[in-house]
Motif scaffolding. Structure first.
Motif, PDB file in Angstrom:
ATOM      1  N   LEU A  99      15.851 -73.516  -6.313  1.00 53.21           N
ATOM      2  CA  LEU A  99      15.144 -74.567  -7.032  1.00 53.21           C
ATOM      3  C   LEU A  99      14.216 -75.318  -6.090  1.00 53.21           C
ATOM      4  N   ILE A 100      14.696 -75.583  -4.870  1.00 55.30           N
ATOM      5  CA  ILE A 100      13.869 -76.258  -3.867  1.00 55.30           C
ATOM      6  C   ILE A 100      12.715 -75.360  -3.456  1.00 55.30           C
ATOM      7  N   TYR A 101      12.996 -74.063  -3.295  1.00 58.63           N
ATOM      8  CA  TYR A 101      11.933 -73.123  -2.939  1.00 58.63           C
ATOM      9  C   TYR A 101      10.825 -73.153  -3.998  1.00 58.63           C
ATOM     10  N   ALA A 102      11.239 -73.101  -5.267  1.00 52.21           N
ATOM     11  CA  ALA A 102      10.271 -73.075  -6.360  1.00 52.21           C
ATOM     12  C   ALA A 102       9.443 -74.356  -6.402  1.00 52.21           C
ATOM     13  N   LEU A 103      10.089 -75.489  -6.125  1.00 51.74           N
ATOM     14  CA  LEU A 103       9.357 -76.763  -6.125  1.00 51.74           C
ATOM     15  C   LEU A 103       8.307 -76.795  -5.009  1.00 51.74           C
ATOM     16  N   ASN A 104       8.611 -76.182  -3.870  1.00 49.47           N
ATOM     17  CA  ASN A 104       7.647 -76.130  -2.779  1.00 49.47           C
ATOM     18  C   ASN A 104       6.434 -75.278  -3.125  1.00 49.47           C
ATOM     19  N   PHE A 105       6.644 -74.259  -3.951  1.00 48.55           N
ATOM     20  CA  PHE A 105       5.546 -73.381  -4.356  1.00 48.55           C
ATOM     21  C   PHE A 105       4.849 -73.855  -5.630  1.00 48.55           C
ATOM     22  N   ARG A 106       5.370 -74.904  -6.240  1.00 50.62           N
ATOM     23  CA  ARG A 106       4.909 -75.289  -7.568  1.00 50.62           C
ATOM     24  C   ARG A 106       3.410 -75.562  -7.629  1.00 50.62           C
ATOM     25  N   GLN A 107       2.883 -76.250  -6.641  1.00 54.23           N
ATOM     26  CA  GLN A 107       1.473 -76.629  -6.670  1.00 54.23           C
ATOM     27  C   GLN A 107       0.553 -75.413  -6.732  1.00 54.23           C
ATOM     28  N   ASP A 108       0.977 -74.317  -6.093  1.00 54.48           N
ATOM     29  CA  ASP A 108       0.149 -73.104  -6.086  1.00 54.48           C
ATOM     30  C   ASP A 108       0.457 -72.190  -7.266  1.00 54.48           C
ATOM     31  N   ILE A 109       1.681 -72.272  -7.785  1.00 51.87           N
ATOM     32  CA  ILE A 109       2.115 -71.330  -8.820  1.00 51.87           C
ATOM     33  C   ILE A 109       1.845 -71.839 -10.234  1.00 51.87           C
ATOM     34  N   VAL A 110       1.805 -73.156 -10.404  1.00 52.03           N
ATOM     35  CA  VAL A 110       1.735 -73.722 -11.752  1.00 52.03           C
ATOM     36  C   VAL A 110       0.489 -73.284 -12.519  1.00 52.03           C
ATOM     37  N   LYS A 111      -0.578 -72.976 -11.808  1.00 57.74           N
ATOM     38  CA  LYS A 111      -1.820 -72.582 -12.488  1.00 57.74           C
ATOM     39  C   LYS A 111      -1.848 -71.108 -12.887  1.00 57.74           C
ATOM     40  N   LEU A 112      -0.831 -70.348 -12.510  1.00 61.69           N
ATOM     41  CA  LEU A 112      -0.787 -68.924 -12.841  1.00 61.69           C
ATOM     42  C   LEU A 112      -0.294 -68.709 -14.264  1.00 61.69           C
ATOM     43  N   PRO A 113      -0.620 -67.569 -14.878  1.00 60.74           N
ATOM     44  CA  PRO A 113      -0.070 -67.236 -16.207  1.00 60.74           C
ATOM     45  C   PRO A 113       1.453 -67.116 -16.137  1.00 60.74           C
ATOM     46  N   ILE A 114       2.101 -67.285 -17.270  1.00 64.41           N
ATOM     47  CA  ILE A 114       3.555 -67.326 -17.316  1.00 64.41           C
ATOM     48  C   ILE A 114       4.189 -66.029 -16.813  1.00 64.41           C
ATOM     49  N   HIS A 115       3.572 -64.877 -17.123  1.00 65.71           N
ATOM     50  CA  HIS A 115       4.170 -63.615 -16.695  1.00 65.71           C
ATOM     51  C   HIS A 115       4.118 -63.463 -15.173  1.00 65.71           C
ATOM     52  N   GLN A 116       3.070 -63.990 -14.536  1.00 70.49           N
ATOM     53  CA  GLN A 116       2.994 -63.939 -13.081  1.00 70.49           C
ATOM     54  C   GLN A 116       3.996 -64.897 -12.443  1.00 70.49           C
ATOM     55  N   ARG A 117       4.179 -66.068 -13.064  1.00 73.18           N
ATOM     56  CA  ARG A 117       5.182 -67.013 -12.556  1.00 73.18           C
ATOM     57  C   ARG A 117       6.585 -66.434 -12.645  1.00 73.18           C
ATOM     58  N   LEU A 118       6.872 -65.735 -13.732  1.00 68.63           N
ATOM     59  CA  LEU A 118       8.195 -65.121 -13.897  1.00 68.63           C
ATOM     60  C   LEU A 118       8.419 -64.016 -12.856  1.00 68.63           C
ATOM     61  N   MET A 119       7.372 -63.275 -12.558  1.00 64.47           N
ATOM     62  CA  MET A 119       7.484 -62.214 -11.552  1.00 64.47           C
ATOM     63  C   MET A 119       7.773 -62.797 -10.172  1.00 64.47           C
ATOM     64  N   ILE A 120       7.062 -63.866  -9.803  1.00 65.20           N
ATOM     65  CA  ILE A 120       7.308 -64.512  -8.518  1.00 65.20           C
ATOM     66  C   ILE A 120       8.697 -65.139  -8.506  1.00 65.20           C
ATOM     67  N   GLY A 121       9.114 -65.697  -9.639  1.00 61.32           N
ATOM     68  CA  GLY A 121      10.455 -66.275  -9.728  1.00 61.32           C
ATOM     69  C   GLY A 121      11.545 -65.247  -9.494  1.00 61.32           C
ATOM     70  N   PHE A 122      11.363 -64.051 -10.048  1.00 66.34           N
ATOM     71  CA  PHE A 122      12.352 -62.990  -9.846  1.00 66.34           C
ATOM     72  C   PHE A 122      12.380 -62.535  -8.395  1.00 66.34           C
ATOM     73  N   LEU A 123      11.212 -62.448  -7.766  1.00 67.38           N
ATOM     74  CA  LEU A 123      11.113 -61.943  -6.390  1.00 67.38           C
ATOM     75  C   LEU A 123      11.378 -63.026  -5.340  1.00 67.38           C
ATOM     76  N   LEU A 124      11.562 -64.280  -5.767  1.00 62.93           N
ATOM     77  CA  LEU A 124      11.735 -65.381  -4.820  1.00 62.93           C
ATOM     78  C   LEU A 124      13.070 -65.274  -4.092  1.00 62.93           C
ATOM     79  N   THR A 125      13.006 -65.146  -2.779  1.00 64.91           N
ATOM     80  CA  THR A 125      14.190 -65.049  -1.927  1.00 64.91           C
ATOM     81  C   THR A 125      14.014 -65.974  -0.728  1.00 64.91           C
TER      82      THR A 125
END
Length: 248
Positions: A99-125
């Motif tokens: 959750l913290i990782y995702a919040l750090n990336f939020r500013q760059d990821i929020v403007k992406l389409p939902i399917h791209q955000r879901l893909m990055i969310g799945f691959l987030l390690t």
């Protein structure tokens, strides 16, 4: 006319070239961590077989669950006949840092389409966060997807190797391959220690983790992490990092 048509072709190919360059840059940046996870992946695959899963279930756990340390812990809990509630709570605590990782990336990821955000969310390690959080990093979708996909493929490959070896080499657990988890996290954490607060947080976590391990205190790892974060916050408040001076 010829010059104008060439310029139009260059402009059309430019975004594609930039995406490909960013994708390859992500692959190169995460490649050392992808290779270092070899023993970890082998251990995850072999433990899945030893826990009683068949080939398809064991591979699906790495390909679909894709959670690294959480896989090993959950398999250990399954083998010790732990309750479903205990497994869920433990895995939730282990993976809550995402959750913290995702919040750090939020500013760059929020403007992406939902399917791209879901893909990055799945691959987030942890590894993807480590290569993407550095200063002056271009956290584009192409870069994060390239790095995340590279690590994912290596993880699946090494897990598959562990599944195959589990049937031919018994007692892979006795080879202490789990030390690779420590080695990988050392590679991730050490470069991120750039100020006093982070250093104190790491040291406090390490010291209390060793103490709780010696005392055989259940939940000591989670508690040591909380104590480390509290210590880091205290130091950061008393000694706030000075803003970088603007160079003339």
């Amino acid at each position: 006319m010829r010059h104008s048509s060439k310029n139009m072709i260059k402009r059309a190919n430019s975004p594609h070239l930039e995406h490909r360059t960013a994708f390859l840059k992500g692959v190169v940046d995460i490649l050392p961590l992808s290779i270092a996870v070899l023993p970890w992946g082998i251990l995850a695959g072999s433990m899945a077989i030893n826990a009683g899963l068949n080939f398809a279930q064991a591979f699906a756990m790495s390909a679909v669950f894709f959670a690294g340390a959480a896989q090993l812990v959950s398999l250990g809990l399954v083998m010790s006949n732990a309750s479903v509630f205990t497994i869920l709570i433990t895995i939730f605590c282990l993976t809550s840092q995402h959750l913290i990782y995702a919040l750090n990336f939020r500013q760059d990821i929020v403007k992406l389409p939902i399917h791209q955000r879901l893909m990055i969310g799945f691959l987030l390690t942890d590894e993807l966060f480590a290569v993407g959080i550095g200063e002056n990093k271009q956290r584009t979708f192409a870069y994060l997807f390239g790095a995340g996909l590279c690590f994912y493929l290596f993880w699946c490959l090494f897990s598959l190797l562990g599944i195959l070896l589990a049937k031919s080499i018994p007692s892979l657990d006795d080879l202490h391959l789990d030390f690779s988890i420590v080695a990988v996290f050392i590679l991730i954490i050490v470069p991120m220690i750039k100020n006093l607060a982070t250093l104190v947080g790491v040291l406090v976590t390490l010291i209390f983790a060793c103490i709780f391990k010696y005392l055989q205190f259940e939940g000591g790892l989670v508690l040591s992490g909380i104590l480390g974060m509290f210590a880091a916050m205290t130091v950061a408040k008393r000694h706030p990092p000075q803003a970088k001076e603007n160079q003339s």
